[in-house]
Design a protein around this motif. Structure first.
Motif, PDB file in Angstrom:
ATOM      1  N   ARG A   1       5.634   1.235 -11.923  1.00  0.00           N
ATOM      2  CA  ARG A   1       5.385   1.206 -10.055  1.00  0.00           C
ATOM      3  C   ARG A   1       5.055   2.470 -10.006  1.00  0.00           C
ATOM      4  NH1 ARG A   1       9.201  -1.772  -8.819  1.00  0.00           N
ATOM      5  NH2 ARG A   1      11.059  -2.804 -10.159  1.00  0.00           N
ATOM      6  N   VAL A   2       5.187   3.679 -10.833  1.00  0.00           N
ATOM      7  CA  VAL A   2       4.185   4.421 -10.465  1.00  0.00           C
ATOM      8  C   VAL A   2       2.750   4.311 -10.565  1.00  0.00           C
ATOM      9  CG1 VAL A   2       3.150   6.932 -10.973  1.00  0.00           C
ATOM     10  CG2 VAL A   2       5.809   6.365 -11.121  1.00  0.00           C
TER      11      VAL A   2
ATOM     12  N   ASN B   1       2.070   1.714  -7.640  1.00  0.00           N
ATOM     13  CA  ASN B   1       2.417   2.048  -6.207  1.00  0.00           C
ATOM     14  C   ASN B   1       3.142   0.696  -5.781  1.00  0.00           C
ATOM     15  OD1 ASN B   1       3.615   3.618  -3.959  1.00  0.00           O
ATOM     16  ND2 ASN B   1       1.779   3.309  -2.779  1.00  0.00           N
TER      17      ASN B   1
ATOM     18  N   ASP C   1      -3.091   0.192  -5.369  1.00  0.00           N
ATOM     19  CA  ASP C   1      -1.488   0.360  -4.098  1.00  0.00           C
ATOM     20  C   ASP C   1      -1.286  -1.395  -3.862  1.00  0.00           C
ATOM     21  OD1 ASP C   1      -0.097   1.940  -2.248  1.00  0.00           O
ATOM     22  OD2 ASP C   1      -1.278   2.564  -1.328  1.00  0.00           O
TER      23      ASP C   1
ATOM     24  N   GLU D   1       2.177  -1.423  -2.454  1.00  0.00           N
ATOM     25  CA  GLU D   1       2.597  -1.379  -1.214  1.00  0.00           C
ATOM     26  C   GLU D   1       1.824  -1.337   0.160  1.00  0.00           C
ATOM     27  OE1 GLU D   1       6.217   2.599   0.248  1.00  0.00           O
ATOM     28  OE2 GLU D   1       4.749   3.046  -0.782  1.00  0.00           O
TER      29      GLU D   1
ATOM     30  N   ARG E   1       1.717  10.027  -9.008  1.00  0.00           N
ATOM     31  CA  ARG E   1       1.252   9.326  -8.201  1.00  0.00           C
ATOM     32  C   ARG E   1       0.100  10.155  -7.924  1.00  0.00           C
ATOM     33  NH1 ARG E   1      -0.543   4.525  -7.465  1.00  0.00           N
ATOM     34  NH2 ARG E   1      -1.551   3.864  -5.444  1.00  0.00           N
TER      35      ARG E   1
END
Length: 416
Positions: free
Chosen positions: A78-79, A82, A212, A214, A293
Motif C-alpha cells: 500500500r505504501v 500509494n 502512485d 491513488e 511514503r
C-alpha cells in the motif's frame, strides 16, 4: 541527481551478481528489462522461507507468524504503490494476473467495447482479444505513434465511446522504453466512459520507481516482482473495491470471496517487503525525508534522474566517447531526444543482424538482448520495417562507467 560514487557503491552492494554472471564471469548487465538484478535481502529471505514447513491458517505459532508476514507485506505494498483503497494479492505471474483481471472485467460487464493500444505487451493484447470475443464484445486497438514508440491521452480520446466497458493501458514499453501518462489516459477514458474498468500493465515501469495508484483513477495494476528486484515465481496485483466485487474465480463458500487461488507462497510476500524496504532505504540516502511514503517518492525521483543521465550518456556520449546518436549506422527506436524514455534504449545497426550484435557485445562483456518481430515485439518492430532490434536496458544500479564500456564496444562493432 546522479548518484555519488559512495552511494553507488552502497546501492550495488545490495544486489546479487551486480558485476559478474555466475556462469560467464565479469560482465555489464544491461538486460534489466528481461529481469532486474535481485536484492541480496530477497535472496536471503527466499532461502529462509523455503525451509519453513508450516502453512498459513493453522492454530500454531508458525502459522500465525506466516499470516503476520503476509499482512505486513500487503501493508508495505500500500505504501509503495500509494494505494489506500482496494486490495493486493499474488498470483502465478504478472501475465497470469493480467489475464485474470481482464477476463473478469470482460465477463462481468454487459456488451460494449474493449479498448487497448498497439504499443501494449501481448499479455494485455492477447487477454483482451480472447475474452472480448468470449464475452461478445468489440475489441479495438488504438495505433501507437511509431516515431515516438508510445500512445497518449489524445489517442484514446479519439476512440472512447460511452459503451467502452474495459480499457487496458501499458505503463512503460519493454521494447521502446517509453512511458505512458496513465493518469491522463485514465482521465480521458473516464470523461466518456466513467464506469469503464481500467487495467494497467505496470510490469516494465515498476523498477523505475514513482508508483502512485491513488492518482491514476484505475481499477487494476499488475507488476512482476522479478522485474523489480525480487524473484521469479509470482506476480502482484492491485484491484479497486469495485473490481473486487465483480464475479470471479474462488472456492465455493470461501469467506470474503477471495481472489487468491490456493495456498500462496508466504516467501513471495516476504520478498516483496524486501523490495519496499529497499526503496525506503534509498529514499533516506537521497533525501532528508523521514516518513515512509515520502522516502519512497524521493527514491523514485532519484532513480528517474540517474537513469536519465545514463540514457543521455548512452545516446549523446560520455567523456571522449561518441554516443549512439553520433554513430552513422545506428538507428534509435523512439527517436534521440524522447522525454518518455525510462532507462531503455533499443537500437538497430545497419548491415548487421541484431542477434549478431548482441553476441558481439556479449563477447566484449556486455549483456543485452535481441527483440525479434515475433509475438512479443512484432507490434513495435513490424511497422518500422525492422526484423529485430538490440535492447539495452538499464537500472539505477548501473553506472556511467558501464555505459562507457558499452559505447566503446559499439564503436568497435559499428566500425567493423
Amino acid at each position: 541527481m546522479t548518484f555519488t560514487p559512495n552511494l553507488m557503491d552502497k546501492v550495488r552492494a545490495r544486489f546479487a551478481h551486480v558485476s559478474e554472471c555466475p556462469f560467464e564471469g565479469s560482465r555489464v548487465f544491461f538486460e534489466n528489462a528481461g529481469g532486474a538484478l535481485t536484492l541480496n535481502s530477497a535472496v536471503e529471505t527466499s532461502a529462509r522461507m523455503a525451509a519453513i514447513p508450516d502453512n498459513q491458517g493453522r492454530d500454531n505459532p508458525a502459522a500465525h507468524a506466516l499470516v503476520a508476514m503476509i499482512d505486513k507485506s500487503k501493508a508495505d505494498m500500500r505504501v509503495l504503490f500509494n494505494a489506500p483503497e482496494g486490495q493486493f494479492f499474488v498470483g502465478e505471474s504478472g501475465t497470469e494476473l493480467l489475464f485474470r483481471l481482464i477476463r473478469t472485467a470482460c465477463l462481468g460487464t454487459p456488451g460494449g467495447r474493449v479498448l487497448g493500444s498497439t504499443v501494449e505487451h501481448p499479455a494485455t493484447r492477447s487477454a483482451a482479444r480472447k475474452w472480448s470475443e468470449t464475452a461478445g464484445k468489440i475489441h479495438l486497438l488504438i495505433k501507437h505513434d511509431d516515431a515516438i514508440g508510445a500512445v497518449d491521452a489524445t489517442d484514446y480520446e479519439a476512440h472512447i465511446t460511452p459503451d467502452t466497458q474495459v480499457a487496458t493501458i501499458l505503463h512503460t514499453s519493454p521494447v521502446t522504453g517509453m512511458g505512458m501518462d496513465v493518469a491522463a489516459i485514465s482521465k480521458a477514458i473516464r470523461a466518456a466512459a466513467p464506469d469503464c474498468f481500467i487495467i494497467v500493465d505496470g510490469i516494465q515501469h515498476a523498477a523505475h520507481g514513482q508508483l502512485d495508484i491513488e492518482s491514476y483513477g484505475i481499477d487494476g495494476y499488475v507488476v512482476s516482482p522479478y522485474k523489480v528486484f525480487s524473484r521469479h515465481g509470482y506476480g502482484v496485483a492491485w484491484i479497486s473495491d469495485r473490481m473486487s466485487a465483480l464475479p470471479h474465480d474462488h472456492l465455493l463458500d470461501a469467506p470474503g470471496e477471495p481472489w487468491e487461488l490456493g495456498t500462496r507462497d508466504t516467501g513471495a510476500y516476504a520478498t516483496f517487503s524486501d523490495v519496499v524496504e529497499y526503496f525506503e532505504w534509498l529514499g533516506g540516502e537521497v533525501s532528508d525525508e523521514t516518513e515512509r511514503r515520502a522516502r519512497i517518492v524521493a527514491a523514485g525521483k532519484a532513480i528517474h534522474a540517474h537513469e536519465k543521465a545514463l540514457t543521455d550518456a548512452m545516446i549523446h556520449g560520455t567523456g571522449n566517447l561518441k554516443g549512439l546518436a553520433e554513430m552513422p549506422r545506428v538507428t534509435i527506436i523512439g527517436g534521440v531526444d524522447n522525454p518518455r524514455r525510462e532507462g531503455l534504449v533499443s537500437i538497430a545497426v545497419d548491415g548487421q543482424d541484431a542477434p549478431d550484435v548482441v553476441t558481439k557485445l556479449r563477447e566484449r562483456g556486455i549483456r543485452t538482448h535481441t527483440r525479434k518481430a515475433d509475438h512479443y515485439s512484432g507490434n513495435i518492430l513490424d511497422p518500422l520495417g525492422m526484423p529485430s532490434a538490440i535492447r539495452v536496458s538499464m537500472c539505477h544500479y548501473n553506472t556511467e562507467g558501464e555505459v562507457a564500456q558499452f559505447l566503446q564496444a559499439m564503436r568497435e562493432i559499428t566500425e567493423e
